[in-house]
Design a protein around this motif. Structure first.
Motif, PDB file in Angstrom:
ATOM      1  N   GLN A  81       8.041   3.002   6.077  1.00  0.00           N
ATOM      2  CA  GLN A  81       9.588   3.559   5.615  1.00  0.00           C
ATOM      3  C   GLN A  81       9.062   5.042   5.287  1.00  0.00           C
ATOM      4  O   GLN A  81       8.160   5.339   4.799  1.00  0.00           O
ATOM      5  CB  GLN A  81      10.036   2.987   4.417  1.00  0.00           C
ATOM      6  CG  GLN A  81      10.700   1.798   4.885  1.00  0.00           C
ATOM      7  CD  GLN A  81      11.854   1.207   3.710  1.00  0.00           C
ATOM      8  OE1 GLN A  81      12.589   2.118   3.290  1.00  0.00           O
ATOM      9  NE2 GLN A  81      11.881  -0.165   3.316  1.00  0.00           N
ATOM     10  N   TRP A  82      10.083   6.019   5.582  1.00  0.00           N
ATOM     11  CA  TRP A  82       9.813   7.449   5.069  1.00  0.00           C
ATOM     12  C   TRP A  82      11.085   7.957   4.773  1.00  0.00           C
ATOM     13  O   TRP A  82      12.338   7.462   5.079  1.00  0.00           O
ATOM     14  CB  TRP A  82       9.248   8.103   6.165  1.00  0.00           C
ATOM     15  CG  TRP A  82       9.928   7.918   7.646  1.00  0.00           C
ATOM     16  CD1 TRP A  82      10.927   8.721   7.991  1.00  0.00           C
ATOM     17  CD2 TRP A  82       9.564   6.771   8.642  1.00  0.00           C
ATOM     18  NE1 TRP A  82      11.234   8.301   9.431  1.00  0.00           N
ATOM     19  CE2 TRP A  82      10.493   7.140   9.729  1.00  0.00           C
ATOM     20  CE3 TRP A  82       8.656   5.908   8.603  1.00  0.00           C
ATOM     21  CZ2 TRP A  82      10.507   6.365  10.781  1.00  0.00           C
ATOM     22  CZ3 TRP A  82       8.868   4.903   9.704  1.00  0.00           C
ATOM     23  CH2 TRP A  82       9.861   5.182  10.765  1.00  0.00           C
ATOM     24  N   VAL A 104       4.096   2.328   3.236  1.00  0.00           N
ATOM     25  CA  VAL A 104       3.696   1.214   4.237  1.00  0.00           C
ATOM     26  C   VAL A 104       3.062  -0.078   3.602  1.00  0.00           C
ATOM     27  O   VAL A 104       2.439  -0.235   2.528  1.00  0.00           O
ATOM     28  CB  VAL A 104       2.486   1.865   5.130  1.00  0.00           C
ATOM     29  CG1 VAL A 104       1.072   2.098   4.322  1.00  0.00           C
ATOM     30  CG2 VAL A 104       1.994   0.861   6.391  1.00  0.00           C
ATOM     31  N   LYS A 105       3.414  -1.290   4.151  1.00  0.00           N
ATOM     32  CA  LYS A 105       2.909  -2.288   3.823  1.00  0.00           C
ATOM     33  C   LYS A 105       2.431  -3.322   5.069  1.00  0.00           C
ATOM     34  O   LYS A 105       3.110  -3.385   5.845  1.00  0.00           O
ATOM     35  CB  LYS A 105       4.058  -3.225   2.917  1.00  0.00           C
ATOM     36  CG  LYS A 105       3.697  -4.321   2.438  1.00  0.00           C
ATOM     37  CD  LYS A 105       4.637  -4.973   1.542  1.00  0.00           C
ATOM     38  CE  LYS A 105       4.081  -6.452   1.009  1.00  0.00           C
ATOM     39  NZ  LYS A 105       4.886  -7.007   0.072  1.00  0.00           N
ATOM     40  N   VAL A 127      -3.345   1.184   6.480  1.00  0.00           N
ATOM     41  CA  VAL A 127      -2.914  -0.134   5.828  1.00  0.00           C
ATOM     42  C   VAL A 127      -3.769  -1.575   6.250  1.00  0.00           C
ATOM     43  O   VAL A 127      -4.402  -1.291   7.626  1.00  0.00           O
ATOM     44  CB  VAL A 127      -1.413  -0.295   6.263  1.00  0.00           C
ATOM     45  CG1 VAL A 127      -1.118  -0.597   7.804  1.00  0.00           C
ATOM     46  CG2 VAL A 127      -0.675  -1.726   5.534  1.00  0.00           C
ATOM     47  N   ALA A 128      -3.867  -2.684   5.859  1.00  0.00           N
ATOM     48  CA  ALA A 128      -4.501  -3.844   6.302  1.00  0.00           C
ATOM     49  C   ALA A 128      -3.490  -4.979   6.504  1.00  0.00           C
ATOM     50  O   ALA A 128      -2.526  -4.898   5.739  1.00  0.00           O
ATOM     51  CB  ALA A 128      -5.672  -4.185   5.212  1.00  0.00           C
ATOM     52  N   THR A 129      -3.630  -5.746   7.289  1.00  0.00           N
ATOM     53  CA  THR A 129      -2.939  -6.872   7.487  1.00  0.00           C
ATOM     54  C   THR A 129      -4.029  -8.147   7.053  1.00  0.00           C
ATOM     55  O   THR A 129      -5.150  -7.800   7.224  1.00  0.00           O
ATOM     56  CB  THR A 129      -2.535  -7.215   9.029  1.00  0.00           C
ATOM     57  OG1 THR A 129      -3.559  -7.366   9.771  1.00  0.00           O
ATOM     58  CG2 THR A 129      -1.502  -6.151   9.244  1.00  0.00           C
ATOM     59  N   ARG A 130      -3.294  -9.236   6.695  1.00  0.00           N
ATOM     60  CA  ARG A 130      -4.313 -10.257   6.423  1.00  0.00           C
ATOM     61  C   ARG A 130      -3.577 -11.660   6.254  1.00  0.00           C
ATOM     62  O   ARG A 130      -2.304 -11.554   6.421  1.00  0.00           O
ATOM     63  CB  ARG A 130      -4.583 -10.160   4.878  1.00  0.00           C
ATOM     64  CG  ARG A 130      -3.759 -10.042   3.770  1.00  0.00           C
ATOM     65  CD  ARG A 130      -4.643 -10.259   2.301  1.00  0.00           C
ATOM     66  NE  ARG A 130      -3.688 -10.072   1.397  1.00  0.00           N
ATOM     67  CZ  ARG A 130      -3.103 -11.424   0.960  1.00  0.00           C
ATOM     68  NH1 ARG A 130      -3.619 -12.515   1.296  1.00  0.00           N
ATOM     69  NH2 ARG A 130      -2.154 -11.359  -0.370  1.00  0.00           N
ATOM     70  N   VAL A 162       1.009  -1.127  -0.003  1.00  0.00           N
ATOM     71  CA  VAL A 162       0.032   0.079  -0.075  1.00  0.00           C
ATOM     72  C   VAL A 162       0.930   1.287  -0.105  1.00  0.00           C
ATOM     73  O   VAL A 162       1.818   1.397   0.914  1.00  0.00           O
ATOM     74  CB  VAL A 162      -1.019   0.085   1.257  1.00  0.00           C
ATOM     75  CG1 VAL A 162      -1.765   1.306   1.198  1.00  0.00           C
ATOM     76  CG2 VAL A 162      -1.837  -1.081   1.117  1.00  0.00           C
ATOM     77  N   LEU A 163       0.989   2.119  -1.025  1.00  0.00           N
ATOM     78  CA  LEU A 163       1.407   3.235  -1.101  1.00  0.00           C
ATOM     79  C   LEU A 163       0.786   4.331  -1.088  1.00  0.00           C
ATOM     80  O   LEU A 163      -0.122   4.560  -1.960  1.00  0.00           O
ATOM     81  CB  LEU A 163       2.385   3.184  -2.353  1.00  0.00           C
ATOM     82  CG  LEU A 163       3.245   4.296  -2.798  1.00  0.00           C
ATOM     83  CD1 LEU A 163       4.267   4.790  -1.489  1.00  0.00           C
ATOM     84  CD2 LEU A 163       3.866   4.062  -4.027  1.00  0.00           C
TER      85      LEU A 163
END
Length: 528
Positions: free
Chosen positions: A43-44, A33-34, A108-111, A14-15
């Motif tokens: 990261q930034w 973010v991922k 962001v989502a986790t799965r 996800v960007l």
């Protein structure tokens, strides 16, 4: 933007470009973010003057709670405490001398991840050791990376020849999997090869360690400041795969392949027989000559050294060197078994249970053991049995070490609680090295996946960082060092790719000199 951030373009990434922030309305900052299964990575870009960065996550009442305060520009948030299948919002603030600066907010989502996705994640993270973590001048793999920044002898820019050779297979996989572009890939290989052309060599053979900034030898020991034939063999195993990858490409790619060919042809394998003896010697130094006098005798990790020495088109060694030196004039043959698994080769110092598991990894990142036989062994069966014996030792766990079992096994050389040790049955210190089971995945796919799942889902941030699984752990001692070694990370990414596509095996075995050398030594290759 940092080039390393480009690596995020794969999987479920996800960007989000932040167009407005509460404290910073200008859309000048980006957060990447991922979400994975049990962790989120952010990261930034660095902010000038920032002392640290605070990472916050939004709670159900829409207020924020701080998750971490880090000095790096990357944060891996293991979210087991928050649950699974999550929808999360994060914000990051740079901590300045005067106040803070917001970098914005991302969601962001986790799965849940399939086994294939989990394996992809582990391989990608490990690949980053050799891409992001490489020494910048040489492009080669650093010997070690300590996440706490504490390096012995300030050696953070010392590169390893063998570890680079292992990592090369990972770089090739990264190109094929589009983790880096083809242009980025060839630029990196050109940097490595150009560095190796100018670096210290001793009769065409590189030292174990090299200073990445200068190309000068970094002594591996008091009398080890010259050529290291075994580490150079590990390096050339990888370089020949690169040559095969590029040799029929564009003019630029053919030029790279030609440079590798020149390095290969300049390696004086026969020099390292000490004037024609029927054995290869590991070291030679212009200052100490043959003082170490270390003959390379099997069985251990060094088989690829003899294969390459016999295959050299310019400085080849005779067949007798393999049979009398490596095979000990037939003494390499073993007639024992353990836990119902035959071990046809007599492992040095470990004839009953076999040596540390890297002995079934290092020589076989390019040299394909499938169907590979000579008068001494079927190498696929040998390596698989070696792995199964090592695993069963841990499952039986007669010493009663905490954590050992079907989902936590694998003894090999790695960091240990008091330094470094070659862990193996009979020298079991209660330390598990993730590379042992992970790099064995072609031999034991289900058994190795059980270890990956256990480490990621149950140990989490204790054992997994920005370059994949850390080098070692000991639940018995509650010891979880955040350290990496190139020689342990390299086989992980290389062998995962061999398990998935056979890429490294296909490239190396396609080299005509290798085919001729194997035939010369009496090897046969059959379909398995």
């Amino acid at each position: 933007m940092n080039r390393t951030l480009n690596l995020w373009i794969f999987g479920i990434e996800v960007l989000l470009l932040i167009s407005s922030c509460n404290n910073n309305p200008e859309p000048s900052k980006r957060i990447i973010v991922k979400g994975y299964d049990r962790h989120v990575e952010l990261q930034w870009e660095p902010v000038e003057g920032a002392k640290s960065y605070a990472v916050f996550v939004k709670k159900e009442d829409n207020s924020y709670t701080e998750r971490a305060n880090v000095k790096d520009t990357i944060y891996m948030d293991f979210v087991n405490d928050l649950g699974t299948e999550l929808e999360l919002s994060y914000k990051v603030e740079a901590q300045l001398n005067e106040g803070t600066e917001s970098l914005g907010e991302v969601t962001v989502a986790t799965r849940s991840m399939t086994d294939e996705e989990l394996l992809d994640m582990v391989q990608f993270y490990t690949f980053r050791y050799f891409w992001e973590g490489a020494e910048p001048n040489s492009g080669m793999a650093r010997e070690r990376v300590h996440m706490d920044g504490n390096y012995p002898q300030n050696d953070q820019n010392v590169v390893t020849t063998g570890g680079t050779g292992f990592g090369i297979f990972g770089l090739l996989a990264g190109i094929e999997r589009n983790w880096v572009s083809k242009e980025e890939g060839i630029v990196r290989f050109e940097r490595i090869v150009d560095f190796l052309e100018k670096a210290d060599r001793f009769h065409g053979v590189w030292p174990h360690w090299i200073h990445g900034e200068s190309g000068k030898v970094k002594p591996f020991g008091n009398d080890d400041d010259g050529g290291d034939l075994v580490e150079s063999a590990f390096l050339m195993q990888g370089l020949l795969a690169v040559r095969e990858y590029y040799k029929n490409g564009t003019e630029r790619e053919k030029q790279l392949a030609q440079k590798i060919d020149e390095l290969w042809n300049s390696m004086e394998w026969n020099w390292y027989t000490q004037g024609g003896q029927d054995i290869l010697y590991w070291h030679w130094s212009p200052n100490f000559g043959w003082q170490k006098n270390f003959g390379i005798k099997g069985y251990d990790e060094c088989m690829i050294t003899y294969v390459l020495a016999a295959s050299s088109p310019t400085f080849s060694v005779p067949v007798s060197v393999y049979h009398k030196g490596w095979a000990r004039d037939g003494g390499i043959v073993n007639d024992t078994s353990a836990y119902g698994h035959d071990l046809p080769l007599k492992h040095n110092g470990s004839p009953e249970f076999g040596g540390p598991l890297f002995w079934s990894h290092y020589s076989y990142l390019g040299l394909n053991p499938k169907g590979l036989k000579d008068q001494y062994a079927n190498y696929w069966e040998h390596n698989r049995n070696h792995t199964l014996i090592n695993r069963q030792w841990c499952v039986n766990n007669e010493q009663g070490f905490k954590g050992y079992g079907e989902d936590l096994w694998g003894l090999t050389a790695s960091y240990t609680v008091t330094g470094y040790a070659a862990h193996k049955p009979g020298n079991d210190l209660g330390v598990i090295s993730p590379t042992a089971a992970l790099s064995s995945i072609p031999y034991t796919p289900e058994e190795s996946m059980a270890v990956i799942k256990n480490l990621y889902y149950n140990y989490g941030e204790k054992v997994f960082g920005r370059y994949g699984f850390y080098d070692a752990l000991s639940p018995e001692k509650d010891w979880y060092p955040q350290r990496y070694l190139a020689i342990d990370q390299g086989p992980i990414v290389a062998m995962i790719e061999n398990y998935r596509t056979g890429l490294g095996w296909q490239l190396f075995m396609a080299a005509p000199e290798i085919q001729a050398g194997l035939e010369k030594l009496g090897f046969t290759i059959s379909e398995e």
